[in-house]
Motif scaffolding. Structure first.
Motif, PDB file in Angstrom:
ATOM      1  N   GLY A  83      34.489-116.788 -11.541  1.00 59.01           N
ATOM      2  CA  GLY A  83      33.314-117.049 -12.355  1.00 59.01           C
ATOM      3  C   GLY A  83      33.311-118.467 -12.899  1.00 59.01           C
ATOM      4  O   GLY A  83      34.279-119.226 -12.735  1.00 59.01           O
ATOM      5  N   GLU A  84      32.235-118.822 -13.542  1.00 60.60           N
ATOM      6  CA  GLU A  84      32.153-120.144 -14.151  1.00 60.60           C
ATOM      7  C   GLU A  84      33.174-120.245 -15.291  1.00 60.60           C
ATOM      8  O   GLU A  84      33.341-119.298 -16.067  1.00 60.60           O
ATOM      9  CB  GLU A  84      30.746-120.387 -14.700  1.00 60.60           C
ATOM     10  N   PRO A  85      33.896-121.370 -15.403  1.00 59.51           N
ATOM     11  CA  PRO A  85      34.897-121.513 -16.473  1.00 59.51           C
ATOM     12  C   PRO A  85      34.244-121.536 -17.856  1.00 59.51           C
ATOM     13  O   PRO A  85      33.125-122.035 -18.023  1.00 59.51           O
ATOM     14  CB  PRO A  85      35.567-122.849 -16.142  1.00 59.51           C
ATOM     15  N   GLU A  86      34.926-120.954 -18.806  1.00 60.68           N
ATOM     16  CA  GLU A  86      34.482-120.973 -20.198  1.00 60.68           C
ATOM     17  C   GLU A  86      35.535-121.671 -21.047  1.00 60.68           C
ATOM     18  O   GLU A  86      36.743-121.549 -20.791  1.00 60.68           O
ATOM     19  CB  GLU A  86      34.260-119.544 -20.702  1.00 60.68           C
ATOM     20  N   TYR A  87      35.095-122.388 -22.060  1.00 55.60           N
ATOM     21  CA  TYR A  87      36.009-123.160 -22.906  1.00 55.60           C
ATOM     22  C   TYR A  87      35.917-122.649 -24.346  1.00 55.60           C
ATOM     23  O   TYR A  87      34.825-122.459 -24.891  1.00 55.60           O
ATOM     24  CB  TYR A  87      35.658-124.646 -22.846  1.00 55.60           C
ATOM     25  N   PHE A  88      37.091-122.423 -24.932  1.00 58.68           N
ATOM     26  CA  PHE A  88      37.162-121.941 -26.307  1.00 58.68           C
ATOM     27  C   PHE A  88      37.963-122.930 -27.153  1.00 58.68           C
ATOM     28  O   PHE A  88      39.047-123.368 -26.755  1.00 58.68           O
ATOM     29  CB  PHE A  88      37.810-120.547 -26.350  1.00 58.68           C
ATOM     30  N   GLU A  89      37.404-123.257 -28.287  1.00 62.33           N
ATOM     31  CA  GLU A  89      38.059-124.232 -29.170  1.00 62.33           C
ATOM     32  C   GLU A  89      39.171-123.552 -29.964  1.00 62.33           C
ATOM     33  O   GLU A  89      39.002-122.467 -30.522  1.00 62.33           O
ATOM     34  CB  GLU A  89      37.042-124.848 -30.126  1.00 62.33           C
ATOM     35  N   THR A  99      38.906-118.627 -16.980  1.00 65.30           N
ATOM     36  CA  THR A  99      38.064-118.260 -15.833  1.00 65.30           C
ATOM     37  C   THR A  99      38.250-116.776 -15.564  1.00 65.30           C
ATOM     38  O   THR A  99      39.350-116.242 -15.719  1.00 65.30           O
ATOM     39  CB  THR A  99      38.438-119.059 -14.565  1.00 65.30           C
ATOM     40  N   THR A 100      37.208-116.131 -15.196  1.00 64.29           N
ATOM     41  CA  THR A 100      37.254-114.694 -14.899  1.00 64.29           C
ATOM     42  C   THR A 100      36.809-114.451 -13.460  1.00 64.29           C
ATOM     43  O   THR A 100      36.058-115.232 -12.878  1.00 64.29           O
ATOM     44  CB  THR A 100      36.343-113.906 -15.837  1.00 64.29           C
ATOM     45  N   ARG A 101      37.301-113.365 -12.906  1.00 64.52           N
ATOM     46  CA  ARG A 101      36.891-112.962 -11.571  1.00 64.52           C
ATOM     47  C   ARG A 101      35.793-111.924 -11.691  1.00 64.52           C
ATOM     48  O   ARG A 101      35.921-110.947 -12.427  1.00 64.52           O
ATOM     49  CB  ARG A 101      38.071-112.392 -10.781  1.00 64.52           C
ATOM     50  N   SER A 102      34.731-112.138 -10.981  1.00 62.94           N
ATOM     51  CA  SER A 102      33.589-111.220 -11.035  1.00 62.94           C
ATOM     52  C   SER A 102      33.206-110.791  -9.623  1.00 62.94           C
ATOM     53  O   SER A 102      33.688-111.352  -8.632  1.00 62.94           O
ATOM     54  CB  SER A 102      32.398-111.890 -11.724  1.00 62.94           C
ATOM     55  N   CYS A 103      32.347-109.782  -9.550  1.00 58.58           N
ATOM     56  CA  CYS A 103      31.895-109.292  -8.249  1.00 58.58           C
ATOM     57  C   CYS A 103      30.858-110.242  -7.646  1.00 58.58           C
ATOM     58  O   CYS A 103      29.979-110.739  -8.353  1.00 58.58           O
ATOM     59  CB  CYS A 103      31.281-107.896  -8.386  1.00 58.58           C
ATOM     60  N   LYS A 104      30.977-110.446  -6.368  1.00 59.63           N
ATOM     61  CA  LYS A 104      29.966-111.226  -5.653  1.00 59.63           C
ATOM     62  C   LYS A 104      28.851-110.273  -5.234  1.00 59.63           C
ATOM     63  O   LYS A 104      29.034-109.444  -4.342  1.00 59.63           O
ATOM     64  CB  LYS A 104      30.592-111.902  -4.433  1.00 59.63           C
ATOM     65  N   LEU A 105      27.714-110.386  -5.890  1.00 59.15           N
ATOM     66  CA  LEU A 105      26.617-109.466  -5.638  1.00 59.15           C
ATOM     67  C   LEU A 105      25.969-109.726  -4.274  1.00 59.15           C
ATOM     68  O   LEU A 105      25.973-110.855  -3.769  1.00 59.15           O
ATOM     69  CB  LEU A 105      25.565-109.578  -6.740  1.00 59.15           C
ATOM     70  N   ILE A 106      25.424-108.651  -3.685  1.00 60.79           N
ATOM     71  CA  ILE A 106      24.746-108.740  -2.386  1.00 60.79           C
ATOM     72  C   ILE A 106      23.299-108.309  -2.620  1.00 60.79           C
ATOM     73  O   ILE A 106      22.993-107.108  -2.640  1.00 60.79           O
ATOM     74  CB  ILE A 106      25.418-107.833  -1.341  1.00 60.79           C
ATOM     75  N   PRO A 107      22.391-109.244  -2.817  1.00 62.94           N
ATOM     76  CA  PRO A 107      21.025-108.890  -3.260  1.00 62.94           C
ATOM     77  C   PRO A 107      20.171-108.193  -2.212  1.00 62.94           C
ATOM     78  O   PRO A 107      19.242-107.463  -2.558  1.00 62.94           O
ATOM     79  CB  PRO A 107      20.425-110.246  -3.645  1.00 62.94           C
ATOM     80  N   ILE A 108      20.434-108.409  -0.920  1.00 68.09           N
ATOM     81  CA  ILE A 108      19.576-107.859   0.142  1.00 68.09           C
ATOM     82  C   ILE A 108      20.182-106.558   0.678  1.00 68.09           C
ATOM     83  O   ILE A 108      21.374-106.511   1.027  1.00 68.09           O
ATOM     84  CB  ILE A 108      19.391-108.881   1.276  1.00 68.09           C
ATOM     85  N   GLU A 109      19.353-105.505   0.767  1.00 73.02           N
ATOM     86  CA  GLU A 109      19.865-104.183   1.128  1.00 73.02           C
ATOM     87  C   GLU A 109      20.568-104.155   2.482  1.00 73.02           C
ATOM     88  O   GLU A 109      21.678-103.620   2.604  1.00 73.02           O
ATOM     89  CB  GLU A 109      18.728-103.159   1.130  1.00 73.02           C
ATOM     90  N   ILE A 110      19.955-104.719   3.516  1.00 72.21           N
ATOM     91  CA  ILE A 110      20.565-104.644   4.843  1.00 72.21           C
ATOM     92  C   ILE A 110      21.912-105.360   4.869  1.00 72.21           C
ATOM     93  O   ILE A 110      22.843-104.942   5.549  1.00 72.21           O
ATOM     94  CB  ILE A 110      19.608-105.213   5.933  1.00 72.21           C
ATOM     95  N   ASP A 111      22.040-106.435   4.074  1.00 71.01           N
ATOM     96  CA  ASP A 111      23.329-107.129   3.965  1.00 71.01           C
ATOM     97  C   ASP A 111      24.364-106.208   3.315  1.00 71.01           C
ATOM     98  O   ASP A 111      25.531-106.200   3.725  1.00 71.01           O
ATOM     99  CB  ASP A 111      23.195-108.410   3.151  1.00 71.01           C
ATOM    100  N   ARG A 112      23.928-105.434   2.305  1.00 72.30           N
ATOM    101  CA  ARG A 112      24.848-104.498   1.650  1.00 72.30           C
ATOM    102  C   ARG A 112      25.309-103.407   2.622  1.00 72.30           C
ATOM    103  O   ARG A 112      26.489-103.043   2.660  1.00 72.30           O
ATOM    104  CB  ARG A 112      24.187-103.848   0.429  1.00 72.30           C
ATOM    105  N   LEU A 113      24.370-102.895   3.427  1.00 66.28           N
ATOM    106  CA  LEU A 113      24.726-101.817   4.364  1.00 66.28           C
ATOM    107  C   LEU A 113      25.663-102.323   5.458  1.00 66.28           C
ATOM    108  O   LEU A 113      26.606-101.631   5.850  1.00 66.28           O
ATOM    109  CB  LEU A 113      23.453-101.220   4.979  1.00 66.28           C
ATOM    110  N   GLU A 114      25.405-103.512   5.954  1.00 67.93           N
ATOM    111  CA  GLU A 114      26.304-104.098   6.962  1.00 67.93           C
ATOM    112  C   GLU A 114      27.686-104.335   6.364  1.00 67.93           C
ATOM    113  O   GLU A 114      28.706-104.113   7.020  1.00 67.93           O
ATOM    114  CB  GLU A 114      25.711-105.397   7.502  1.00 67.93           C
ATOM    115  N   TYR A 115      27.717-104.787   5.113  1.00 68.02           N
ATOM    116  CA  TYR A 115      28.996-104.992   4.430  1.00 68.02           C
ATOM    117  C   TYR A 115      29.728-103.662   4.261  1.00 68.02           C
ATOM    118  O   TYR A 115      30.947-103.575   4.461  1.00 68.02           O
ATOM    119  CB  TYR A 115      28.770-105.649   3.070  1.00 68.02           C
ATOM    120  N   LEU A 116      28.988-102.613   3.892  1.00 72.24           N
ATOM    121  CA  LEU A 116      29.605-101.297   3.717  1.00 72.24           C
ATOM    122  C   LEU A 116      30.230-100.776   5.011  1.00 72.24           C
ATOM    123  O   LEU A 116      31.327-100.224   5.002  1.00 72.24           O
ATOM    124  CB  LEU A 116      28.563-100.288   3.214  1.00 72.24           C
ATOM    125  N   ILE A 117      29.500-100.938   6.127  1.00 68.79           N
ATOM    126  CA  ILE A 117      30.035-100.499   7.422  1.00 68.79           C
ATOM    127  C   ILE A 117      31.351-101.214   7.705  1.00 68.79           C
ATOM    128  O   ILE A 117      32.360-100.594   8.087  1.00 68.79           O
ATOM    129  CB  ILE A 117      29.023-100.786   8.557  1.00 68.79           C
TER     130      ILE A 117
END
Length: 207
Positions: A83-89, A99-117
């Motif tokens: 994820g984008e770095p965050e700074y704390f004073e 920095t945190t790790r987040s999920c990479k979203l898949i906005p398009i349905e057919i891309d999600r289904l191909e990824y799932l397969i």
């Protein structure tokens, strides 16, 4: 989704074809469909549960793909990204970066289904099959697949042998025809040579 929707374009058709090959069933309810959710049931059971159920995975319109029933709660199958770095004073005036790790979203349905397969094939079908070699367990889908493959191989070999035998029979017939043709040619040449000798003899006598 229904079969007609999977036939809506070539990418969906390919996904549906792969689902049929792997034995994956679309169990999406009408309500889930209206919400943009697609749920699949795999022919593989959760072997770490007392009452194992078939693994279910889902695609959500929010961009997430999840396993629905293999843990205490649903968990994301999306790839992880930084994820984008965050700074704390700090109290001393310095800054610390997080920095945190987040999920990479898949906005398009057919891309999600191909990824799932792709994900299911790698992490459930292939990985579970490798566990068979390690002696951990033999899943029902793998047993059924192995038996079906063995029968297909036997059928293919049987068909191949039949084709080979048929070709051998045809070759024998061709060889026999060739031999008959050669014998006939030799006999005709012998008769022609005989006739030529007789004609030469007649010519000498007539002279």
């Amino acid at each position: 989704m229904n079969k007609e929707e999977y036939n809506s374009d070539t990418r969906y058709e390919k996904v549906f074809h792969n689902m049929e090959l792997l034995g994956i069933v679309d169990i999406t309810t009408n309500r889930q469909h209206r919400n943009g959710t697609v749920v699949w049931q795999l022919p593989i059971k959760n072997h770490n549960n007392r009452n194992p159920s078939y693994i279910e995975v889902a695609s959500f319109s929010t961009g997430y793909v999840r396993n629905q029933n293999s843990g205490y709660s649903n968990y994301q199958l999306n790839k992880r990204c930084e994820g984008e770095p965050e700074y704390f004073e700090l109290d001393n005036g310095d800054y610390r970066k997080f920095t945190t790790r987040s999920c990479k979203l898949i906005p398009i349905e057919i891309d999600r289904l191909e990824y799932l397969i792709s994900y299911c094939l790698k992490n459930y079908f292939i990985k579970r099959a490798n566990q068979v070699v390690e002696g951990k367990y033999v899943s029902q889908w793998y047993h059924d697949w192995s038996m079906e493959r063995a029968n297909e191989t036997y059928s293919e070999n049987t068909g191949a042998m039949a084709r080979i035998n048929d070709m051998e029979e045809k070759l024998d017939a061709m060889t026999e025809d060739r031999d008959i043709h050669v014998d006939t040619t030799i006999k005709l040449e012998e008769r022609l040579f005989d006739l030529q000798n007789k004609l030469a003899t007649i010519n000498r006598i007539s002279e």
